[in-house]
Design a protein around this motif. Structure first.
Motif, PDB file in Angstrom:
ATOM      1  N   THR A  17     -57.455  20.966 120.872  1.00 23.93           N
ATOM      2  CA  THR A  17     -58.781  21.358 121.338  1.00 23.93           C
ATOM      3  C   THR A  17     -58.788  21.530 122.853  1.00 23.93           C
ATOM      4  N   PRO A  18     -59.191  22.706 123.352  1.00 19.52           N
ATOM      5  CA  PRO A  18     -59.275  22.917 124.800  1.00 19.52           C
ATOM      6  C   PRO A  18     -60.207  21.905 125.460  1.00 19.52           C
ATOM      7  N   ASP A  19     -59.964  21.607 126.717  1.00 20.22           N
ATOM      8  CA  ASP A  19     -60.735  20.594 127.427  1.00 20.22           C
ATOM      9  C   ASP A  19     -62.211  20.930 127.532  1.00 20.22           C
ATOM     10  N   ASN A  20     -62.555  22.213 127.468  1.00 17.58           N
ATOM     11  CA  ASN A  20     -63.955  22.606 127.598  1.00 17.58           C
ATOM     12  C   ASN A  20     -64.563  23.056 126.266  1.00 17.58           C
ATOM     13  N   VAL A  21     -63.985  22.590 125.148  1.00 18.40           N
ATOM     14  CA  VAL A  21     -64.495  22.938 123.824  1.00 18.40           C
ATOM     15  C   VAL A  21     -64.717  21.662 123.012  1.00 18.40           C
ATOM     16  N   THR A  22     -65.832  21.631 122.288  1.00 18.71           N
ATOM     17  CA  THR A  22     -66.123  20.548 121.350  1.00 18.71           C
ATOM     18  C   THR A  22     -66.186  21.117 119.944  1.00 18.71           C
ATOM     19  N   GLY A  23     -65.377  20.594 119.049  1.00 17.65           N
ATOM     20  CA  GLY A  23     -65.456  20.974 117.648  1.00 17.65           C
ATOM     21  C   GLY A  23     -66.430  20.059 116.916  1.00 17.65           C
ATOM     22  N   VAL A  24     -67.230  20.629 116.040  1.00 19.01           N
ATOM     23  CA  VAL A  24     -68.176  19.856 115.234  1.00 19.01           C
ATOM     24  C   VAL A  24     -67.916  20.166 113.772  1.00 19.01           C
ATOM     25  N   VAL A  25     -67.589  19.148 112.995  1.00 14.46           N
ATOM     26  CA  VAL A  25     -67.301  19.344 111.579  1.00 14.46           C
ATOM     27  C   VAL A  25     -68.097  18.340 110.747  1.00 14.46           C
ATOM     28  N   PHE A  26     -68.254  18.666 109.489  1.00 14.83           N
ATOM     29  CA  PHE A  26     -69.003  17.834 108.557  1.00 14.83           C
ATOM     30  C   PHE A  26     -68.149  17.580 107.323  1.00 14.83           C
ATOM     31  N   ARG A  27     -68.317  16.418 106.725  1.00 17.37           N
ATOM     32  CA  ARG A  27     -67.646  16.134 105.469  1.00 17.37           C
ATOM     33  C   ARG A  27     -68.514  16.701 104.333  1.00 17.37           C
ATOM     34  N   ALA A  28     -68.475  18.027 104.220  1.00 15.61           N
ATOM     35  CA  ALA A  28     -69.332  18.717 103.252  1.00 15.61           C
ATOM     36  C   ALA A  28     -68.965  18.379 101.818  1.00 15.61           C
ATOM     37  N   GLN A  29     -67.748  17.879 101.603  1.00  9.41           N
ATOM     38  CA  GLN A  29     -67.353  17.497 100.247  1.00  9.41           C
ATOM     39  C   GLN A  29     -68.198  16.333  99.719  1.00  9.41           C
ATOM     40  N   GLU A  30     -68.802  15.564 100.624  1.00  9.98           N
ATOM     41  CA  GLU A  30     -69.572  14.398 100.179  1.00  9.98           C
ATOM     42  C   GLU A  30     -70.882  14.793  99.489  1.00  9.98           C
ATOM     43  N   PRO A  31     -71.773  15.576 100.117  1.00  9.01           N
ATOM     44  CA  PRO A  31     -72.961  16.004  99.372  1.00  9.01           C
ATOM     45  C   PRO A  31     -72.618  16.940  98.217  1.00  9.01           C
ATOM     46  N   SER A  32     -71.518  17.690  98.345  1.00  8.60           N
ATOM     47  CA  SER A  32     -71.108  18.592  97.262  1.00  8.60           C
ATOM     48  C   SER A  32     -70.718  17.794  96.017  1.00  8.60           C
ATOM     49  N   PHE A  33     -70.101  16.640  96.216  1.00 10.63           N
ATOM     50  CA  PHE A  33     -69.765  15.754  95.102  1.00 10.63           C
ATOM     51  C   PHE A  33     -71.036  15.320  94.378  1.00 10.63           C
ATOM     52  N   LEU A  34     -72.056  14.963  95.154  1.00 11.28           N
ATOM     53  CA  LEU A  34     -73.312  14.521  94.542  1.00 11.28           C
ATOM     54  C   LEU A  34     -73.952  15.634  93.724  1.00 11.28           C
ATOM     55  N   VAL A  35     -74.000  16.857  94.301  1.00 13.97           N
ATOM     56  CA  VAL A  35     -74.667  17.943  93.561  1.00 13.97           C
ATOM     57  C   VAL A  35     -73.832  18.381  92.364  1.00 13.97           C
ATOM     58  N   GLY A  36     -72.510  18.202  92.426  1.00 14.00           N
ATOM     59  CA  GLY A  36     -71.676  18.479  91.256  1.00 14.00           C
ATOM     60  C   GLY A  36     -71.979  17.514  90.128  1.00 14.00           C
ATOM     61  N   TYR A  37     -72.129  16.246  90.472  1.00 19.12           N
ATOM     62  CA  TYR A  37     -72.496  15.242  89.478  1.00 19.12           C
ATOM     63  C   TYR A  37     -73.865  15.572  88.886  1.00 19.12           C
ATOM     64  N   ILE A  38     -74.818  15.911  89.744  1.00 25.27           N
ATOM     65  CA  ILE A  38     -76.168  16.260  89.292  1.00 25.27           C
ATOM     66  C   ILE A  38     -76.137  17.471  88.365  1.00 25.27           C
ATOM     67  N   ALA A  39     -75.356  18.484  88.730  1.00 24.87           N
ATOM     68  CA  ALA A  39     -75.255  19.681  87.890  1.00 24.87           C
ATOM     69  C   ALA A  39     -74.717  19.328  86.508  1.00 24.87           C
ATOM     70  N   ALA A  40     -73.665  18.514  86.466  1.00 21.70           N
ATOM     71  CA  ALA A  40     -73.052  18.154  85.188  1.00 21.70           C
ATOM     72  C   ALA A  40     -74.002  17.339  84.317  1.00 21.70           C
ATOM     73  N   MET A  41     -74.837  16.529  84.960  1.00 22.32           N
ATOM     74  CA  MET A  41     -75.770  15.690  84.218  1.00 22.32           C
ATOM     75  C   MET A  41     -77.041  16.445  83.806  1.00 22.32           C
ATOM     76  N   THR A  42     -77.243  17.635  84.381  1.00 24.99           N
ATOM     77  CA  THR A  42     -78.469  18.386  84.141  1.00 24.99           C
ATOM     78  C   THR A  42     -78.264  19.600  83.237  1.00 24.99           C
ATOM     79  N   THR A  43     -77.072  20.196  83.282  1.00 19.89           N
ATOM     80  CA  THR A  43     -76.832  21.435  82.536  1.00 19.89           C
ATOM     81  C   THR A  43     -77.115  21.278  81.044  1.00 19.89           C
ATOM     82  N   GLN A  44     -77.656  22.339  80.464  1.00 20.88           N
ATOM     83  CA  GLN A  44     -77.901  22.373  79.024  1.00 20.88           C
ATOM     84  C   GLN A  44     -76.838  23.190  78.295  1.00 20.88           C
TER      85      GLN A  44
END
Length: 355
Positions: free
Chosen positions: A139-166
């Protein structure tokens, strides 16, 4: 492997820094905007952002980033603005325009801007840059990277989808394949598989990619076919193109899962839940650190459930209370480190082997 993707993939090994906080258009000239303020002291500090091709009104992470800058202006009196990119070739010129505008901090929104940000930072060492959804290998000295652990909420909505689907068949629509969108896809698949193994379900996942974050028409066409093929719930991680997925759900009378922000307002009778990333909070907090003179460059800052920076909406009128409560219990297990949702196919295979 592209430098920006290598950087994200190596975050765990590199020991990415965590920050405790409360809380994914045509050619020609880009459009610009700015916000006025009635609050806060006047400031000479200037912050701007350059969107990716999804545009500032993508109902997703570009819009959230702009919301964060507007809050920054309200709180501090800082002058803020944005420039929209209509195509990939706009990134470099728009960043040059931001520097020419004497901005002290320039945000690039989206991993697709990684190379352009790196070039602009090298050419303008006295300007601070930050980028959402990208981590660099160096990472360059004048750059800030911002990342998210998007797999975490995606895991929750995957569980919700599986429990909701007909129908026993759910879908995922991604914008463009990348390390960032992998987090959504494989986290979602892992949530479905967790429900399959622990709740005796037998739900399958259909995956489609649009190769675009801005083509809502393609998003709608793709989702329409998925619904007609038997999916009754589709999760999108496609930025502005995902608006087409939501439109398809409305027309088909099916359910859809939103992304980045709570997208229920777009289709109250169809949006089951959303996998949220609080980009606005990250943009606000890091910008305030820069204004305060803190050293923000040369590092990547990662946000997840332990920072209350990702999650699902509390309101859930289309979801059974039992399923929502089970998802919140899983959120607690993720925060406690008992469950580690996978961010890629290799980690997914290892995760499933433990179930």
């Amino acid at each position: 492997m592209n430098k920006r993707f290598k950087g994200i993939a190596s975050m765990a090994a590199a020991g990415v820094l965590a920050l405790a906080l409360a809380g994914c258009g045509g050619g020609g000239a880009a459009d610009s905007g700015s916000a006025g303020t009635d609050k806060g002291a006047e400031s000479s500090y200037k912050v701007t952002m350059v969107t990716d091709m999804g545009g500032v009104n993508d109902q997703s992470f570009n819009e959230l980033a702009w919301k964060g800058l507007q809050e920054l202006e309200d709180e501090t009196g800082t002058k803020v603005s944005y420039t929209e990119s209509k195509q990939e070739s706009d990134y470099g010129p728009n960043l040059d325009k931001a520097v020419d505008g004497e901005n002290n901090l320039v945000w690039g929104i989206g991993f697709a801007m990684a190379n352009a940000i790196e070039t602009a930072a090298e050419q303008n060492p006295d300007v601070n840059f930050a980028i959402v959804d990208n981590a660099y290998e160096n990472t360059p000295d004048n750059v800030t990277g911002v990342v998210f652990r998007a797999q975490e909420p995606s895991f929750l909505v995957g569980y919700i989808a599986a429990m909701t689907t007909q129908t026993g068949k759910v879908g995922f629509v991604g914008g463009m394949q990348s390390v960032v969108i992998d987090q959504f896809e494989w986290g979602y698949k892992a949530g479905v598989e967790y429900a399959n193994k622990t709740q005796g379900k037998n739900v399958t996942v259909d995956v489609q990619y649009l190769e675009s974050f801005g083509d809502a028409a393609k998003g709608k066409a793709t989702a329409t076919k998925m619904y007609s093929d038997g999916c009754d719930i589709v999760f999108h991680a496609a930025g502005g193109a995902g608006n087409g997925v939501i439109e398809a759900a409305k027309e088909a009378g099916k359910l859809v899962i939103g992304v980045d922000k709570d997208q229920s307002s777009l289709a109250p009778e169809n949006v089951l839940t959303s996998a949220m990333k609080k980009v606005d909070v990250a943009v606000l907090e890091i910008s305030k650190k820069a204004i305060n003179g803190d050293k923000i460059g040369g590092q990547t800052v990662e946000f997840g459930m332990t920072d209350d920076a990702v999650g699902i909406p509390e309101e859930h009128p289309l979801m059974a209370d039992e399923v929502y409560n089970q998802a919140i219990d899983l959120e607690g297990e993720i925060k406690d480190g008992k469950i580690t949702p996978p961010a890629n196919e290799e980690d997914f295979n290892a995760f499933v082997a433990t179930l």
